[in-house]
Design a protein around this motif. Structure first.
Motif, PDB file in Angstrom:
ATOM      1  N   VAL A  38      49.489  54.605 -34.947  1.00  9.62           N
ATOM      2  CA  VAL A  38      50.385  55.112 -35.961  1.00  9.62           C
ATOM      3  C   VAL A  38      51.105  56.415 -35.819  1.00  9.62           C
ATOM      4  O   VAL A  38      52.123  56.514 -35.992  1.00  9.62           O
ATOM      5  CB  VAL A  38      49.185  55.457 -37.262  1.00  9.62           C
ATOM      6  N   SER A  39      50.365  57.288 -35.031  1.00 10.23           N
ATOM      7  CA  SER A  39      51.104  58.612 -34.762  1.00 10.23           C
ATOM      8  C   SER A  39      52.298  58.424 -33.751  1.00 10.23           C
ATOM      9  O   SER A  39      53.375  59.141 -33.890  1.00 10.23           O
ATOM     10  CB  SER A  39      50.207  59.517 -34.163  1.00 10.23           C
ATOM     11  N   ASP A  40      52.470  57.409 -33.172  1.00  8.41           N
ATOM     12  CA  ASP A  40      53.773  57.011 -32.305  1.00  8.41           C
ATOM     13  C   ASP A  40      54.828  56.591 -33.000  1.00  8.41           C
ATOM     14  O   ASP A  40      55.911  56.299 -32.606  1.00  8.41           O
ATOM     15  CB  ASP A  40      53.046  56.107 -31.122  1.00  8.41           C
ATOM     16  N   LEU A  41      54.532  56.083 -34.209  1.00  5.16           N
ATOM     17  CA  LEU A  41      55.613  55.603 -35.006  1.00  5.16           C
ATOM     18  C   LEU A  41      56.445  56.605 -35.425  1.00  5.16           C
ATOM     19  O   LEU A  41      56.267  57.642 -35.709  1.00  5.16           O
ATOM     20  CB  LEU A  41      55.122  54.971 -36.261  1.00  5.16           C
ATOM     21  N   PRO A  42      57.752  56.145 -35.593  1.00  5.77           N
ATOM     22  CA  PRO A  42      58.823  57.026 -35.837  1.00  5.77           C
ATOM     23  C   PRO A  42      58.559  57.595 -37.143  1.00  5.77           C
ATOM     24  O   PRO A  42      58.607  56.808 -38.174  1.00  5.77           O
ATOM     25  CB  PRO A  42      60.498  56.173 -35.614  1.00  5.77           C
ATOM     26  N   GLY A  43      58.713  58.750 -37.537  1.00  9.25           N
ATOM     27  CA  GLY A  43      58.686  59.239 -39.025  1.00  9.25           C
ATOM     28  C   GLY A  43      57.360  59.789 -39.367  1.00  9.25           C
ATOM     29  O   GLY A  43      57.236  60.403 -40.437  1.00  9.25           O
ATOM     30  N   VAL A  44      56.344  59.752 -38.516  1.00  6.59           N
ATOM     31  CA  VAL A  44      55.123  59.988 -38.871  1.00  6.59           C
ATOM     32  C   VAL A  44      55.162  61.467 -38.692  1.00  6.59           C
ATOM     33  O   VAL A  44      55.173  62.279 -37.688  1.00  6.59           O
ATOM     34  CB  VAL A  44      53.871  59.481 -37.995  1.00  6.59           C
ATOM     35  N   VAL A  45      54.663  62.311 -39.884  1.00  6.08           N
ATOM     36  CA  VAL A  45      54.465  63.790 -39.746  1.00  6.08           C
ATOM     37  C   VAL A  45      53.164  64.224 -39.685  1.00  6.08           C
ATOM     38  O   VAL A  45      52.757  65.110 -39.084  1.00  6.08           O
ATOM     39  CB  VAL A  45      55.115  64.141 -41.279  1.00  6.08           C
ATOM     40  N   SER A  46      52.147  63.391 -40.331  1.00  6.31           N
ATOM     41  CA  SER A  46      50.779  63.881 -40.457  1.00  6.31           C
ATOM     42  C   SER A  46      49.832  62.759 -40.658  1.00  6.31           C
ATOM     43  O   SER A  46      50.128  61.635 -41.210  1.00  6.31           O
ATOM     44  CB  SER A  46      50.340  65.089 -41.586  1.00  6.31           C
ATOM     45  N   LEU A  47      48.450  62.918 -40.142  1.00  9.81           N
ATOM     46  CA  LEU A  47      47.602  61.772 -40.250  1.00  9.81           C
ATOM     47  C   LEU A  47      46.501  62.366 -40.919  1.00  9.81           C
ATOM     48  O   LEU A  47      45.969  63.261 -40.379  1.00  9.81           O
ATOM     49  CB  LEU A  47      47.149  61.179 -38.963  1.00  9.81           C
ATOM     50  N   GLU A  48      45.509  61.766 -41.807  1.00 11.21           N
ATOM     51  CA  GLU A  48      44.282  62.009 -42.193  1.00 11.21           C
ATOM     52  C   GLU A  48      43.615  60.923 -42.335  1.00 11.21           C
ATOM     53  O   GLU A  48      43.787  59.956 -43.133  1.00 11.21           O
ATOM     54  CB  GLU A  48      44.476  62.863 -43.395  1.00 11.21           C
ATOM     55  N   PHE A  49      42.439  60.827 -41.664  1.00 10.47           N
ATOM     56  CA  PHE A  49      41.448  59.991 -41.884  1.00 10.47           C
ATOM     57  C   PHE A  49      40.449  60.290 -43.174  1.00 10.47           C
ATOM     58  O   PHE A  49      39.546  61.373 -42.782  1.00 10.47           O
ATOM     59  CB  PHE A  49      40.611  59.618 -40.849  1.00 10.47           C
ATOM     60  N   ASP A  50      40.187  59.241 -43.985  1.00  8.19           N
ATOM     61  CA  ASP A  50      39.313  59.623 -45.199  1.00  8.19           C
ATOM     62  C   ASP A  50      38.244  58.370 -45.067  1.00  8.19           C
ATOM     63  O   ASP A  50      38.208  57.507 -45.213  1.00  8.19           O
ATOM     64  CB  ASP A  50      39.920  59.423 -46.477  1.00  8.19           C
ATOM     65  N   ALA A  51      36.834  59.100 -44.331  1.00  2.74           N
ATOM     66  CA  ALA A  51      35.794  58.148 -43.789  1.00  2.74           C
ATOM     67  C   ALA A  51      35.165  57.552 -45.365  1.00  2.74           C
ATOM     68  O   ALA A  51      34.691  56.346 -45.140  1.00  2.74           O
ATOM     69  CB  ALA A  51      34.819  58.904 -43.285  1.00  2.74           C
ATOM     70  N   ASP A  52      35.233  58.521 -46.023  1.00  2.00           N
ATOM     71  CA  ASP A  52      34.515  57.992 -47.616  1.00  2.00           C
ATOM     72  C   ASP A  52      35.301  56.816 -48.169  1.00  2.00           C
ATOM     73  O   ASP A  52      34.813  55.913 -48.629  1.00  2.00           O
ATOM     74  CB  ASP A  52      34.252  58.986 -48.507  1.00  2.00           C
ATOM     75  N   ALA A  53      36.765  56.732 -48.258  1.00  2.00           N
ATOM     76  CA  ALA A  53      37.379  55.923 -48.712  1.00  2.00           C
ATOM     77  C   ALA A  53      38.040  54.824 -47.814  1.00  2.00           C
ATOM     78  O   ALA A  53      38.312  53.865 -48.342  1.00  2.00           O
ATOM     79  CB  ALA A  53      38.570  56.622 -49.311  1.00  2.00           C
ATOM     80  N   GLY A  54      37.600  55.051 -46.720  1.00  2.00           N
ATOM     81  CA  GLY A  54      37.814  53.962 -45.527  1.00  2.00           C
ATOM     82  C   GLY A  54      39.524  53.731 -45.354  1.00  2.00           C
ATOM     83  O   GLY A  54      40.101  52.643 -45.146  1.00  2.00           O
ATOM     84  N   VAL A  55      40.275  54.846 -45.592  1.00  2.00           N
ATOM     85  CA  VAL A  55      41.738  54.756 -45.636  1.00  2.00           C
ATOM     86  C   VAL A  55      42.283  55.822 -44.572  1.00  2.00           C
ATOM     87  O   VAL A  55      41.554  56.966 -44.308  1.00  2.00           O
ATOM     88  CB  VAL A  55      42.521  54.961 -46.609  1.00  2.00           C
ATOM     89  N   LEU A  56      43.543  55.612 -44.016  1.00  2.00           N
ATOM     90  CA  LEU A  56      44.122  56.508 -43.062  1.00  2.00           C
ATOM     91  C   LEU A  56      45.258  57.024 -43.931  1.00  2.00           C
ATOM     92  O   LEU A  56      46.115  56.007 -44.155  1.00  2.00           O
ATOM     93  CB  LEU A  56      44.482  55.987 -41.745  1.00  2.00           C
ATOM     94  N   ARG A  57      45.405  58.093 -44.081  1.00  2.00           N
ATOM     95  CA  ARG A  57      46.682  58.693 -45.030  1.00  2.00           C
ATOM     96  C   ARG A  57      47.932  59.119 -43.796  1.00  2.00           C
ATOM     97  O   ARG A  57      47.499  59.923 -43.051  1.00  2.00           O
ATOM     98  CB  ARG A  57      46.235  59.651 -45.883  1.00  2.00           C
TER      99      ARG A  57
END
Length: 81
Positions: A38-57
């Protein structure tokens, strides 16, 4: 003559956030693999993994189809995940 533009708005105010749902019980190795793709995709500024919710923001302007492809992962650990 040189024109001076006003400073742009801070990136945090104009950043879009998308969420990628990850499978329940995903292992750390899988989270890292998805995060790298995901971080290699064009336009990505930030990543945050929320383990409790099971999502990558994902912050930034990213193509939703590319984000879905990058977020769907086969675990590199195989059956040991």
């Amino acid at each position: 003559m040189v024109e001076q533009n006003e400073p742009a708005a801070p990136a945090a105010e104009s950043t879009q956030v998308a969420m990628v749902a990850l499978p329940p019980g995903i292992c750390r190795r899988c989270v890292r693999a998805v995060s790298r793709r995901v971080s290699d995709l064009p336009g990505v500024v930030s990543l945050e993994f929320d383990a409790d919710a099971g999502v990558l923001r994902v912050g930034g302007e990213v193509d939703p189809a590319a984000l879905r492809r990058a977020g769907s992962a086969d675990c590199p650990a195989g059956a040991d995940c």
